[in-house]
Structures are given as C-alpha cells and as structure tokens.
Motif scaffolding. Structure first.
Motif, PDB file in Angstrom:
ATOM      1  N   LEU A   1      10.332  -7.082 -55.461  1.00 24.37           N
ATOM      2  CA  LEU A   1       9.059  -7.732 -55.183  1.00 24.37           C
ATOM      3  C   LEU A   1       8.012  -6.726 -54.728  1.00 24.37           C
ATOM      4  O   LEU A   1       6.841  -6.789 -55.142  1.00 24.37           O
ATOM      5  CB  LEU A   1       9.252  -8.807 -54.107  1.00 24.37           C
ATOM      6  N   ASP A   2       8.436  -5.780 -53.877  1.00 20.30           N
ATOM      7  CA  ASP A   2       7.506  -4.740 -53.426  1.00 20.30           C
ATOM      8  C   ASP A   2       7.000  -3.916 -54.606  1.00 20.30           C
ATOM      9  O   ASP A   2       5.818  -3.579 -54.683  1.00 20.30           O
ATOM     10  CB  ASP A   2       8.184  -3.826 -52.405  1.00 20.30           C
ATOM     11  N   SER A   3       7.904  -3.589 -55.534  1.00 16.51           N
ATOM     12  CA  SER A   3       7.517  -2.816 -56.713  1.00 16.51           C
ATOM     13  C   SER A   3       6.554  -3.609 -57.582  1.00 16.51           C
ATOM     14  O   SER A   3       5.574  -3.061 -58.107  1.00 16.51           O
ATOM     15  CB  SER A   3       8.763  -2.438 -57.509  1.00 16.51           C
TER      16      SER A   3
ATOM     17  N   SER B   1      18.796 -13.456 -46.723  1.00 14.67           N
ATOM     18  CA  SER B   1      19.668 -12.518 -47.413  1.00 14.67           C
ATOM     19  C   SER B   1      19.244 -12.334 -48.872  1.00 14.67           C
ATOM     20  O   SER B   1      19.219 -11.204 -49.377  1.00 14.67           O
ATOM     21  CB  SER B   1      21.117 -13.014 -47.347  1.00 14.67           C
ATOM     22  N   VAL B   2      18.926 -13.435 -49.543  1.00  7.69           N
ATOM     23  CA  VAL B   2      18.476 -13.346 -50.933  1.00  7.69           C
ATOM     24  C   VAL B   2      17.154 -12.602 -51.009  1.00  7.69           C
ATOM     25  O   VAL B   2      16.940 -11.759 -51.898  1.00  7.69           O
ATOM     26  CB  VAL B   2      18.349 -14.748 -51.557  1.00  7.69           C
ATOM     27  N   PHE B   3      16.261 -12.894 -50.079  1.00  2.00           N
ATOM     28  CA  PHE B   3      14.968 -12.220 -50.063  1.00  2.00           C
ATOM     29  C   PHE B   3      15.139 -10.720 -49.857  1.00  2.00           C
ATOM     30  O   PHE B   3      14.480  -9.902 -50.516  1.00  2.00           O
ATOM     31  CB  PHE B   3      14.082 -12.797 -48.963  1.00  2.00           C
ATOM     32  N   ASN B   4      16.042 -10.350 -48.939  1.00  2.00           N
ATOM     33  CA  ASN B   4      16.283  -8.928 -48.684  1.00  2.00           C
ATOM     34  C   ASN B   4      16.849  -8.237 -49.915  1.00  2.00           C
ATOM     35  O   ASN B   4      16.519  -7.085 -50.200  1.00  2.00           O
ATOM     36  CB  ASN B   4      17.254  -8.776 -47.516  1.00  2.00           C
ATOM     37  N   GLU B   5      17.698  -8.938 -50.666  1.00  2.00           N
ATOM     38  CA  GLU B   5      18.301  -8.374 -51.862  1.00  2.00           C
ATOM     39  C   GLU B   5      17.243  -8.029 -52.914  1.00  2.00           C
ATOM     40  O   GLU B   5      17.305  -6.983 -53.571  1.00  2.00           O
ATOM     41  CB  GLU B   5      19.317  -9.356 -52.445  1.00  2.00           C
ATOM     42  N   PHE B   6      16.253  -8.902 -53.050  1.00  2.00           N
ATOM     43  CA  PHE B   6      15.253  -8.710 -54.099  1.00  2.00           C
ATOM     44  C   PHE B   6      13.921  -8.181 -53.576  1.00  2.00           C
ATOM     45  O   PHE B   6      12.973  -8.051 -54.341  1.00  2.00           O
ATOM     46  CB  PHE B   6      15.017 -10.029 -54.841  1.00  2.00           C
ATOM     47  N   ARG B   7      13.865  -7.860 -52.300  1.00  2.00           N
ATOM     48  CA  ARG B   7      12.597  -7.383 -51.741  1.00  2.00           C
ATOM     49  C   ARG B   7      12.104  -6.093 -52.404  1.00  2.00           C
ATOM     50  O   ARG B   7      10.906  -5.975 -52.681  1.00  2.00           O
ATOM     51  CB  ARG B   7      12.713  -7.187 -50.231  1.00  2.00           C
ATOM     52  N   PRO B   8      12.960  -5.106 -52.661  1.00  2.00           N
ATOM     53  CA  PRO B   8      12.458  -3.901 -53.343  1.00  2.00           C
ATOM     54  C   PRO B   8      11.811  -4.221 -54.691  1.00  2.00           C
ATOM     55  O   PRO B   8      10.803  -3.610 -55.059  1.00  2.00           O
ATOM     56  CB  PRO B   8      13.717  -3.043 -53.515  1.00  2.00           C
TER      57      PRO B   8
ATOM     58  N   GLN C   1       2.653  -2.583 -58.402  1.00  2.00           N
ATOM     59  CA  GLN C   1       2.140  -2.434 -59.762  1.00  2.00           C
ATOM     60  C   GLN C   1       0.907  -3.297 -59.995  1.00  2.00           C
ATOM     61  O   GLN C   1      -0.032  -2.897 -60.693  1.00  2.00           O
ATOM     62  CB  GLN C   1       3.229  -2.793 -60.777  1.00  2.00           C
ATOM     63  N   ILE C   2       0.879  -4.487 -59.395  1.00  2.00           N
ATOM     64  CA  ILE C   2      -0.259  -5.385 -59.582  1.00  2.00           C
ATOM     65  C   ILE C   2      -1.531  -4.803 -58.959  1.00  2.00           C
ATOM     66  O   ILE C   2      -2.619  -4.853 -59.540  1.00  2.00           O
ATOM     67  CB  ILE C   2       0.045  -6.759 -58.982  1.00  2.00           C
ATOM     68  N   PHE C   3      -1.390  -4.238 -57.749  1.00  2.85           N
ATOM     69  CA  PHE C   3      -2.562  -3.773 -57.019  1.00  2.85           C
ATOM     70  C   PHE C   3      -2.885  -2.293 -57.269  1.00  2.85           C
ATOM     71  O   PHE C   3      -3.867  -1.786 -56.728  1.00  2.85           O
ATOM     72  CB  PHE C   3      -2.367  -4.008 -55.514  1.00  2.85           C
TER      73      PHE C   3
END
Length: 223
Positions: free
Chosen positions: A213-215, A204-211, A219-221
């Motif tokens: 992390l994806d962003s 649940s925490v991962f899903n909350e912050f996944r956008p 940006q890194i790549f």
C-alpha cells in the motif's frame, strides 16, 4: 450503511496509526540521546526491532514506547471519536463536551489491552512485534497473516495457540465494563472482547500488505 462506513474507516485508520515503523519492520529512526529509554542500548529502537527474542526488560521498554507514542494517542482518539459518534457504550445525555472523558477511558482500555497482551505473551513466550510472512501470493499472505493471530511459534518453530491477543482483548473489554458499569453487562463485555480480538486480524492483514500500500501511494503521488 453510514455506521458501516464509520466502522471501516475507524479500523483502517487505527490499523495504520497503531503500526509505526517499529511494528512494521521498517528502518527505525535514530533514537534521541535525551530519551531515558535510549540510555541502554538493549532498549534502543534498533535493538527492540532486531532482537530475536525480547527479554522482560525489553518488553517493558517496548510497552512504554507504545504507551507514550503519538501513534498510540492518535489511534486511541480515532476509536474514541467513532464511539462518541455512535454513542457506544450508551451514555445518556451524551454531548461532545464529554469527549475528553471518553478519550481517557479508551486510553485506559488501550493501555490495559497492551499490558495484558505483553504479560501473557512474556509467560507464553509470544513475540508482541508484527512480522511480515515469507509467503508469496495474495491468499497465502492473507492466510499467513490471519494464522499469526491464533498461533505462535515455540522455541523449536512449532506452532501452538497464541493467548496474548485473547488476553489483550479481555483486558480491554473488562476495563471498559468497569468504566461503564451502568450500561455494560457480561454478554456485552464478551461482545466487545470479540470485536477487539477481530481487530487483531485486521491489523495483522494490514501489516502484511502495508508495504504494498505504501508503494502504491508513493507511485500515485510521485508520478
């Protein structure tokens, strides 16, 4: 320390792989017309994602999609590899040649977990889909994500205890006990159930912050 790293890696990988676009509120891809599940528009990816409330048929479609999705198989494989690497549950004379059998057991446990979660969720009117909260700020979002595991809104929006994750955890743990009767006891079964229940919080925490992390990864790549 090595085991701790393996646990952390397994949880992160399983969380990422078990949260496909359908679960994380991302734009769904166009369903293939050849799929039997897409013949009925109520079971299309878009309908399953956007429906305010999933009826029994849609829950069945949702379960089948999850059960036969690549993400389901890969996330199961990640957890099976981790279990094989630490030989847990304990199997004497365990060799990597027996990994397919362990994978089959973990697949059955994963399927039982989802089945228990969806059935209890249906009778208790709980939504099996993961949703981002409307909160802002790290701690508020984290608290909302954790709270979504133990509570579920009723028809009027009031929070009440959520039983679906508990049912999923117990279903998986008891199926594992049946498969490993030579080394599993009731106390260890409950410990496994508690561990699986803890995974719901991590997911649940991962899903909350996944956008976010994806962003960050984008940006890194793509600098």
């Amino acid at each position: 320390m090595k085991a701790l790293h393996l646990v952390a890696g397994a949880v992160v990988c399983a969380s990422y792989l078990s949260s496909p676009a359908l679960l994380c509120g991302q734009a769904p891809s166009d369903p293939t017309p050849s799929s039997a599940l897409t013949q009925n528009t109520s079971c299309s990816v878009y309908a399953l994602q956007r429906a305010p409330i999933l009826n029994l048929k849609q829950r069945g479609c949702y379960f089948v999609r999850q059960l036969f999705s690549p993400q389901f198989a890969v996330s199961t494989g990640v957890m099976a590899v981790f279990a094989q690497s630490i030989n847990s549950p304990l199997v004497r004379h365990e060799r990597w040649g027996k990994f397919p059998h362990r994978f089959e057991i973990y697949y059955a446990r994963h399927a039982a977990q989802d089945a228990g979660e969806y059935l209890v969720g249906y009778f208790h009117h709980e939504d099996p889909r993961l949703h981002k909260s409307a909160e802002t700020g790290f701690w508020r979002r984290t608290n909302a994500a954790l709270l979504s595991v133990v509570t579920s809104p009723d028809e009027e929006g009031h929070l009440r205890p959520a039983f679906a994750p508990v049912a999923g955890s117990l279903s998986s743990a008891f199926v594992g006990t049946l498969m490993y009767r030579h080394s599993e006891t009731l106390p260890t079964t409950m410990i496994h159930a508690a561990g699986i229940y803890g995974f719901y919080f991590a997911r649940s925490v991962f899903n909350e912050f996944r956008p976010d992390l994806d962003s960050m990864i984008h940006q890194i790549f793509h600098r």
